[in-house]
Design an enzyme around this catalytic site. Structure first.
Site, mmCIF file in Angstrom:
data_model
loop_
_atom_site.group_PDB
_atom_site.id
_atom_site.type_symbol
_atom_site.label_atom_id
_atom_site.label_comp_id
_atom_site.label_asym_id
_atom_site.label_seq_id
_atom_site.Cartn_x
_atom_site.Cartn_y
_atom_site.Cartn_z
ATOM 1 N N HIS A 36 0.620 14.810 -15.126
ATOM 2 C CA HIS A 36 -0.782 14.540 -15.496
ATOM 3 C C HIS A 36 -1.126 15.140 -16.864
ATOM 4 O O HIS A 36 -1.982 14.620 -17.563
ATOM 5 C CB HIS A 36 -1.742 15.067 -14.419
ATOM 6 C CG HIS A 36 -1.666 16.546 -14.211
ATOM 7 N ND1 HIS A 36 -0.785 17.141 -13.336
ATOM 8 C CD2 HIS A 36 -2.351 17.548 -14.812
ATOM 9 C CE1 HIS A 36 -0.942 18.455 -13.384
ATOM 10 N NE2 HIS A 36 -1.887 18.722 -14.287
ATOM 11 N N CYS A 66 -0.341 15.020 -6.167
ATOM 12 C CA CYS A 66 -0.612 14.223 -7.368
ATOM 13 C C CYS A 66 -1.794 13.278 -7.142
ATOM 14 O O CYS A 66 -1.899 12.640 -6.093
ATOM 15 C CB CYS A 66 0.627 13.402 -7.717
ATOM 16 S SG CYS A 66 0.399 12.312 -9.131
ATOM 17 N N CYS A 71 -2.708 11.514 -10.197
ATOM 18 C CA CYS A 71 -2.658 10.709 -11.422
ATOM 19 C C CYS A 71 -1.700 9.524 -11.286
ATOM 20 O O CYS A 71 -1.647 8.673 -12.162
ATOM 21 C CB CYS A 71 -2.245 11.571 -12.618
ATOM 22 S SG CYS A 71 -0.481 11.991 -12.679
ATOM 23 N N LYS A 84 0.865 -1.187 0.000
ATOM 24 C CA LYS A 84 0.000 0.000 0.000
ATOM 25 C C LYS A 84 0.891 1.224 0.000
ATOM 26 O O LYS A 84 1.885 1.263 0.724
ATOM 27 C CB LYS A 84 -0.878 0.066 1.257
ATOM 28 C CG LYS A 84 -1.927 -0.980 1.354
ATOM 29 C CD LYS A 84 -2.727 -0.786 2.628
ATOM 30 C CE LYS A 84 -3.708 -1.929 2.803
ATOM 31 N NZ LYS A 84 -4.409 -1.837 4.095
ATOM 32 N N CYS A 116 2.534 16.874 -7.103
ATOM 33 C CA CYS A 116 2.342 16.964 -8.555
ATOM 34 C C CYS A 116 3.596 17.548 -9.198
ATOM 35 O O CYS A 116 4.156 18.525 -8.707
ATOM 36 C CB CYS A 116 1.138 17.863 -8.843
ATOM 37 S SG CYS A 116 0.894 18.247 -10.586
#
Ligand code: FES
Length: 76
Positions: free
Chosen positions: A55, A40, A42, A23, A51
């Site tokens: 993306h 983030c 994506c 996980k 991020c």
């Protein structure tokens, strides 16, 4: 609904972040948020959990519409 379940079992969202972990869990202290942090969503960022703009390429290549979570402090 059964078809949806089968499809989600086959589809993998994360193909690059901490693949050795069962996980991927990240903790960010609220004190470290400062004025703003961009997280983030994506699963393509090389600066995970933040991020890095990956993306944009992902969305162009796949037709997806993912984008980051922006967390802002009320302090100015
Ligand atoms: Fe993943 Fe921006 S790089 S949301």
């Amino acid at each position: 609904f059964v078809g949806y379940k089968l499809a989600t079992k086959r589809a993998r969202v994360n193909n690059c972040i901490q693949l050795g972990c069962s996980k991927v869990v990240d903790t960010v202290d609220v004190e470290d948020i400062g004025e703003k942090k961009v997280f983030c969503r994506c699963w393509k960022s090389e600066k995970w959990p933040y991020c890095d703009g990956s993306h944009v390429k992902h969305n162009k290549e796949t037709g997806d519409n993912v984008a980051p979570l922006i967390v802002k402090s009320e302090k100015k």
